[in-house]
Design a protein around this motif. Structure first.
Motif, PDB file in Angstrom:
ATOM      1  N   UNK A 421       0.830  -1.212   0.000  1.00 35.73           N
ATOM      2  CA  UNK A 421       0.000   0.000   0.000  1.00 35.73           C
ATOM      3  C   UNK A 421       0.859   1.255   0.000  1.00 35.73           C
ATOM      4  N   UNK A 422       1.972   1.229   0.739  1.00 36.18           N
ATOM      5  CA  UNK A 422       2.856   2.392   0.778  1.00 36.18           C
ATOM      6  C   UNK A 422       3.456   2.658  -0.592  1.00 36.18           C
ATOM      7  N   UNK A 423       3.857   1.611  -1.302  1.00 38.02           N
ATOM      8  CA  UNK A 423       4.416   1.799  -2.638  1.00 38.02           C
ATOM      9  C   UNK A 423       3.393   2.396  -3.592  1.00 38.02           C
ATOM     10  N   UNK A 424       2.152   1.944  -3.514  1.00 39.11           N
ATOM     11  CA  UNK A 424       1.103   2.512  -4.360  1.00 39.11           C
ATOM     12  C   UNK A 424       0.910   3.990  -4.035  1.00 39.11           C
ATOM     13  N   UNK A 483      -7.095  -2.301  -6.626  1.00 35.27           N
ATOM     14  CA  UNK A 483      -7.963  -1.904  -5.512  1.00 35.27           C
ATOM     15  C   UNK A 483      -7.279  -0.845  -4.639  1.00 35.27           C
ATOM     16  N   UNK A 484      -5.988  -1.045  -4.408  1.00 34.01           N
ATOM     17  CA  UNK A 484      -5.255  -0.043  -3.625  1.00 34.01           C
ATOM     18  C   UNK A 484      -5.192   1.290  -4.361  1.00 34.01           C
ATOM     19  N   UNK A 485      -5.029   1.241  -5.676  1.00 36.71           N
ATOM     20  CA  UNK A 485      -5.030   2.470  -6.472  1.00 36.71           C
ATOM     21  C   UNK A 485      -6.365   3.196  -6.350  1.00 36.71           C
ATOM     22  N   UNK A 490      -9.578   7.764  -4.040  1.00 41.05           N
ATOM     23  CA  UNK A 490     -10.707   8.257  -3.242  1.00 41.05           C
ATOM     24  C   UNK A 490     -10.230   9.220  -2.159  1.00 41.05           C
ATOM     25  N   UNK A 491      -9.077   8.931  -1.606  1.00 42.17           N
ATOM     26  CA  UNK A 491      -8.529   9.771  -0.533  1.00 42.17           C
ATOM     27  C   UNK A 491      -7.883  11.035  -1.088  1.00 42.17           C
ATOM     28  N   UNK A 504      -3.183   6.640 -13.724  1.00 40.89           N
ATOM     29  CA  UNK A 504      -3.085   6.027 -15.048  1.00 40.89           C
ATOM     30  C   UNK A 504      -1.641   5.652 -15.360  1.00 40.89           C
ATOM     31  N   UNK A 505      -0.705   6.514 -14.999  1.00 34.44           N
ATOM     32  CA  UNK A 505       0.708   6.204 -15.206  1.00 34.44           C
ATOM     33  C   UNK A 505       1.143   5.001 -14.372  1.00 34.44           C
ATOM     34  N   UNK A 506       0.709   4.946 -13.118  1.00 33.14           N
ATOM     35  CA  UNK A 506       1.085   3.826 -12.263  1.00 33.14           C
ATOM     36  C   UNK A 506       0.570   2.514 -12.851  1.00 33.14           C
TER      37      UNK A 506
END
Length: 553
Positions: A421-424, A483-485, A490-491, A504-506
């Motif tokens: 999650x941190x990497x995302x 899902x993490x993206x 949302x946040x 989109x880039x990720x």
């Protein structure tokens, strides 16, 4: 000379002072002389990486053994004003950051047009304007709140970092005869404009044109830079050896060719730097498909004391001092927060430990990314150096590093749900900042730049392909990362932000079948190039891609 350089980007304030006819002719001459060899170097990178992917192990070169075993040669060493480098501050060249860096109290300012700069056209040329003003002590800045920034009496020596060989500058088009045209080399543009406008002024002020060279992967790439320097000195009418370079050893292939890199640049070389974040990224990129043994745990677990990082830095110090070159340490990502004393205390503690280790290991200086860290870093180097400007006389004859040590990826730690999650989150937030033109971003009390973002997105790609299972039992899949993206969006989503584009880039960087070699290549082409420039550069009437886009990097 048939070659010429055309400006396709829009004119900004004072751009005409940088993009003069004489400067453009200088750039055209550099491109005419070296653009073909640049392509050869990028092709060689691609072939070497393909070999590693197919199971070929890296080793020290047998064909250059005589260079490594010859005890007599030395590099030119530090130029005027560069003898004491105990603390260097890094940062981009926007006007406010330029003034702050010049007033920071550091010995050296790494004026960065590479990983800490988002290469918008305004940043690329505007940064050159700011550097010209800073060198001539004609720079100031007034913030929107009315706060004035002016230069103090004492300022650091400037070492400028151009973009790497793999990148292009699409707002300039190089043409060399009918039907042959393409985007300019970003390396030659950044280097050429800085050298052309400032070499004589820097010399007159008791310094010189000094450079950091990023992303090198071989001694042949160093030879290419050395030839660029020699021709530039000839064209500018300055003595051979006036230009000095410090090479970042931030790729795993370069770690096996440190002495050869010094040798090729020996008339122009000041030292080597341990570029830790890109080095970690290079490990992941090159060995991403080689199985679980080459899969690294959470980014936070990859510290400077793990075996492969320890071997690399010790070899760098020993190699540099053997040849009379400075060994410069890397940047701890921890930064203070003036509104949170607890965060600041933790950052100072982490930075002190990092710099203490570097100073005791024999490094001659180090990097920081924030002015408030300079006293802490300097105290650790002062404790070792005292009144000496460096510790070049400290030979590390005790160092014995072989290929196995450089590739010992043994690390205590696992991949965790929180690490994924941190990497995302880091990748999305950094790229959003980058798309807005800010290439160095404080995220979760760490200084993130393109290199740290590369680690985050490349780990995601590798974990997905290797079917990595987290400590909590979650298999890292494209669906899990998606899902993490979505949760991150949302946040983070704001009306005036670029988070949708960043996400989109990720997706393209981490979820696709192919592994983009650098996140900046596609992100630049898709989002930072002026639309009319993209049309002009790919027009059939002018040819397309003779100079190339560095996609072989």
């Amino acid at each position: 000379m048939n070659a010429r350089m055309e400006v396709l980007g829009p004119q900004g304030e004072r751009f005409d002072e940088i993009l003069t006819p004489e400067a453009l002719r200088f750039l055209a001459r550099l491109h005419e002389s070296f653009v073909g060899r640049r392509h050869e170097a990028l092709t060689a990178r691609m072939e070497r990486r393909r070999g590693i992917e197919n199971g070929r192990d890296l080793d020290f070169l047998s064909e250059t053994r005589a260079i490594r075993e010859d005890p007599d040669w030395r590099v030119a060493g530090a130029g005027p004003g560069l003898d004491d480098r105990r603390v260097e501050i890094t940062g981009p060249t926007d006007r406010k950051m330029t003034v702050n860096a010049m007033n920071s109290g550091a010995k050296v300012w790494l004026a960065d047009h590479e990983d800490a700069t988002s290469p918008t056209w305004a940043n690329v040329v505007g940064g050159q304007v700011n550097l010209c003003d800073a060198i001539r002590r004609q720079i100031d800045f007034t913030s929107a709140e009315g706060k004035e920034y002016r230069l103090g009496e004492s300022t650091p020596t400037i070492v400028f970092r151009p973009r790497g060989w793999h990148l292009v500058e699409k707002h300039l088009r190089f043409t060399d005869g009918p039907g042959i045209a393409g985007p300019a080399s970003a390396s030659l543009v950044d280097f050429g404009l800085y050298a052309f406008h400032n070499a004589h002024e820097l010399i007159a002020r008791g310094s010189g044109p000094y450079f950091y060279l990023p992303k090198l992967e071989s001694h042949l790439e160093a030879r290419l830079w050395d030839d660029v320097f020699s021709l530039s000195e000839q064209l500018l009418g300055v003595p051979h050896g006036t230009i000095r370079a410090t090479v970042l050893i931030e790729t795993i292939p370069a770690a096996f060719e440190m002495e050869e890199i010094l040798y090729e640049l020996r008339d122009h070389c000041a030292g080597l730097n341990a570029g830790r974040w890109d080095y970690i990224f290079s490990i992941i990129k090159n060995f991403r498909g080689r199985g679980a043994a080459f899969t690294l745990p959470d980014r936070a677990r990859i510290t400077m004391t793990v075996p492969f990082m320890r071997a690399y830095t010790e070899l760098l110090v020993a190699t540099c001092h053997k040849r009379g070159a400075h060994a410069i340490g890397g940047m701890s990502a921890f930064i203070p927060n003036r509104r949170d004393p607890e965060v600041t205390a933790r950052a100072l503690e982490q930075v002190a430990a990092d710099k203490r280790r570097e100073a005791r290991d024999g490094f001659d200086g180090t990097w920081v990314a924030h002015p408030d860290l300079i006293p802490t870093a300097q105290a650790e180097f002062d404790a070792v150096l005292d009144e000496r400007p460096n510790q070049l006389d400290r030979m590390r004859d005790d160092v014995r590093v072989d290929a196995r040590a450089l590739l010992d990826l043994t690390i205590e730690g696992e991949v965790t749900d929180a690490g994924v999650a941190a990497n995302v989150s880091i990748a999305v937030r950094y790229l959003e900042s980058w798309l807005r033109g800010v290439g160095a971003a404080a995220i979760d009390d760490l200084m993130e730049d393109a290199a740290t973002a590369e680690i985050s997105r490349s780990q995601l790609w590798q974990w997905i392909r290797q079917g990595t299972v987290t400590r909590e039992g979650t298999r890292v899949t494209a669906a899990f990362v998606e899902r993490l993206l979505s949760a991150e969006l949302e946040v983070r989503r704001t009306p005036d932000g670029r988070f949708e584009d960043a996400a989109e880039l990720v997706r393209g960087l981490a979820l696709g079948d192919d592994f983009p070699t650098f996140l900046t290549i596609e992100a630049y082409s898709r989002f930072l190039v002026e639309p009319e420039v993209e049309v002009a550069i790919t027009s059939p009437a002018t040819g397309s891609g003779a100079v190339g886009e560095g996609r072989a990097a």
